[in-house]
Design an enzyme around this catalytic site. Sequence first.
Site, PDB file in Angstrom:
ATOM      1  N   SER A 166      13.609 -13.529  47.265  1.00 42.08           N
ATOM      2  CA  SER A 166      14.868 -14.261  47.351  1.00 42.08           C
ATOM      3  C   SER A 166      14.516 -15.722  47.627  1.00 42.08           C
ATOM      4  CB  SER A 166      15.709 -13.713  48.514  1.00 42.08           C
ATOM      5  OG  SER A 166      16.710 -14.644  48.888  1.00 42.08           O
ATOM      6  N   TYR A 175      16.989 -10.619  57.220  1.00 45.67           N
ATOM      7  CA  TYR A 175      16.832 -10.680  55.757  1.00 45.67           C
ATOM      8  C   TYR A 175      15.801 -11.757  55.375  1.00 45.67           C
ATOM      9  CZ  TYR A 175      18.232 -11.012  50.803  1.00 45.67           C
ATOM     10  OH  TYR A 175      18.252 -11.020  49.427  1.00 45.67           O
TER      11      TYR A 175
HETATM   12  P1  NAD Z   1      22.850  -4.490  44.982  1.00 45.68           P
HETATM   13  O1  NAD Z   1      23.421  -4.146  46.293  1.00 45.68           O
HETATM   14  O2  NAD Z   1      23.709  -4.448  43.759  1.00 45.68           O
HETATM   15  O3  NAD Z   1      21.554  -3.615  44.689  1.00 45.68           O
HETATM   16  C1  NAD Z   1      20.659  -3.184  45.683  1.00 45.68           C
HETATM   17  C2  NAD Z   1      20.133  -1.835  45.270  1.00 45.68           C
HETATM   18  O4  NAD Z   1      19.182  -1.361  46.254  1.00 45.68           O
HETATM   19  C3  NAD Z   1      21.251  -0.781  45.203  1.00 45.68           C
HETATM   20  O5  NAD Z   1      21.049   0.046  44.079  1.00 45.68           O
HETATM   21  C4  NAD Z   1      21.030   0.003  46.499  1.00 45.68           C
HETATM   22  O6  NAD Z   1      21.549   1.311  46.456  1.00 45.68           O
HETATM   23  C5  NAD Z   1      19.514  -0.022  46.547  1.00 45.68           C
HETATM   24  N1  NAD Z   1      18.981   0.397  47.849  1.00 45.68           N
HETATM   25  C6  NAD Z   1      19.368  -0.001  49.087  1.00 45.68           C
HETATM   26  N2  NAD Z   1      18.660   0.662  50.015  1.00 45.68           N
HETATM   27  C7  NAD Z   1      17.811   1.499  49.360  1.00 45.68           C
HETATM   28  C8  NAD Z   1      16.837   2.443  49.768  1.00 45.68           C
HETATM   29  N3  NAD Z   1      16.588   2.673  51.069  1.00 45.68           N
HETATM   30  N4  NAD Z   1      16.155   3.123  48.816  1.00 45.68           N
HETATM   31  C9  NAD Z   1      16.394   2.912  47.503  1.00 45.68           C
HETATM   32  N5  NAD Z   1      17.311   2.031  47.058  1.00 45.68           N
HETATM   33  C10 NAD Z   1      18.008   1.336  47.973  1.00 45.68           C
HETATM   34  O7  NAD Z   1      22.260  -5.970  45.161  1.00 45.68           O
HETATM   35  P2  NAD Z   1      21.352  -6.855  44.187  1.00 45.68           P
HETATM   36  O8  NAD Z   1      21.850  -8.225  44.299  1.00 45.68           O
HETATM   37  O9  NAD Z   1      21.218  -6.252  42.847  1.00 45.68           O
HETATM   38  O10 NAD Z   1      19.970  -6.799  44.972  1.00 45.68           O
HETATM   39  C11 NAD Z   1      18.738  -6.423  44.358  1.00 45.68           C
HETATM   40  C12 NAD Z   1      17.596  -7.210  45.015  1.00 45.68           C
HETATM   41  O11 NAD Z   1      17.756  -8.607  44.715  1.00 45.68           O
HETATM   42  C13 NAD Z   1      17.540  -7.099  46.537  1.00 45.68           C
HETATM   43  O12 NAD Z   1      16.190  -6.986  46.948  1.00 45.68           O
HETATM   44  C14 NAD Z   1      18.138  -8.410  47.012  1.00 45.68           C
HETATM   45  O13 NAD Z   1      17.653  -8.790  48.275  1.00 45.68           O
HETATM   46  C15 NAD Z   1      17.636  -9.338  45.912  1.00 45.68           C
HETATM   47  N6  NAD Z   1      18.383 -10.606  45.811  1.00 45.68           N
HETATM   48  C16 NAD Z   1      19.682 -10.620  45.392  1.00 45.68           C
HETATM   49  C17 NAD Z   1      20.335 -11.847  45.315  1.00 45.68           C
HETATM   50  C18 NAD Z   1      21.751 -11.987  44.833  1.00 45.68           C
HETATM   51  O14 NAD Z   1      22.304 -13.104  44.886  1.00 45.68           O
HETATM   52  N7  NAD Z   1      22.404 -10.934  44.355  1.00 45.68           N
HETATM   53  C19 NAD Z   1      19.674 -13.028  45.666  1.00 45.68           C
HETATM   54  C20 NAD Z   1      18.362 -12.955  46.096  1.00 45.68           C
HETATM   55  C21 NAD Z   1      17.720 -11.732  46.161  1.00 45.68           C
END
Ligand code: NAD
Length: 264
Positions: free
Chosen positions: A149, A162
Amino acid sequence: MLEGQPALVTGANSGIGRAVALGLAASGADIVINYIVDQPAAEEVAHAIEAKGRRAIVIKADVSNESDVQAMYAQAISHFSTLHVIVANAGLQRDAAIDEMTLEQWNKVIGVNLTGQFLCAREAVREFKRRGVVESVSRAAGKLIMMSSVHQEIPWAGHANYAASKGGIMQLMRSIAQELAPFAIRVNGVAPGAIRTPINRSAWDTPDAYRSLMTLVPYKRIGEPDDIAHAVAWLASDLSDYLTGATMFVDGGMTLYPGFATGG
Ligand code: NAD
């Protein structure tokens, strides 16, 4: 580009992971779709991949649980024979002011975001080393892509657990990239900025929230999951074969100190 290179994506039933799974399939990979909750959403991703003519398997596993992760890799490898690409993507937030943060909130975020990436990386490397390079398929013995991130870099008040987990991913990624380069295993990170997914819905789902978010984004649009999927597909392919230990910031300029755009 990724034909013959099965890929495993964690948290692949939602948001960025879903787009990454579909994007890798569009590049020719068969896909392991990991999920923890919402099996129908995982099955829907599998059907979309099969509709593109690729194979898909859905596996439930908690990435923070060692035996779950080991069982997932065993099932995936027995199904597809091997794995060439891992996208350690699963992540979550449990936000609180530091003086109100419970140990449970701290442990949950570190457990899923950081320990989960360690567990997935370790099993991946065991398989990559066992198999080695197959020159007809890829110049590398394996590609490990770790979802970080912008908060590996930008401090984030109210989200210390986080930001600490993502800072940890950065040094985990760089340390194992250094360790694994002699084995032709490439390890890179992707650091998304603000991407339109369920994890940060409150930051974009009203006009006021969106306007306020845009003060942090020089490129003046929110990122879409496909913006991340395109970066991951490139990192997984031999087009990036000389790249290891790098973090690709895909953030519309969020890490460019937008507060200084008018001279500071
Ligand atoms: P999201 O909530 O749509 O997806 C997260 C996924 O991780 C979901 O499918 C959830 O069920 C899964 N998950 C959570 N705990 C879990 C576990 N214990 N075992 C297996 N799966 C698990 O959110 P996203 O935005 O798609 O996030 C995906 C990644 O991207 C994350 O690591 C997040 O930190 C990172 N990220 C997202 C953003 C953003 O702006 N959306 C920005 C920076 C980083």
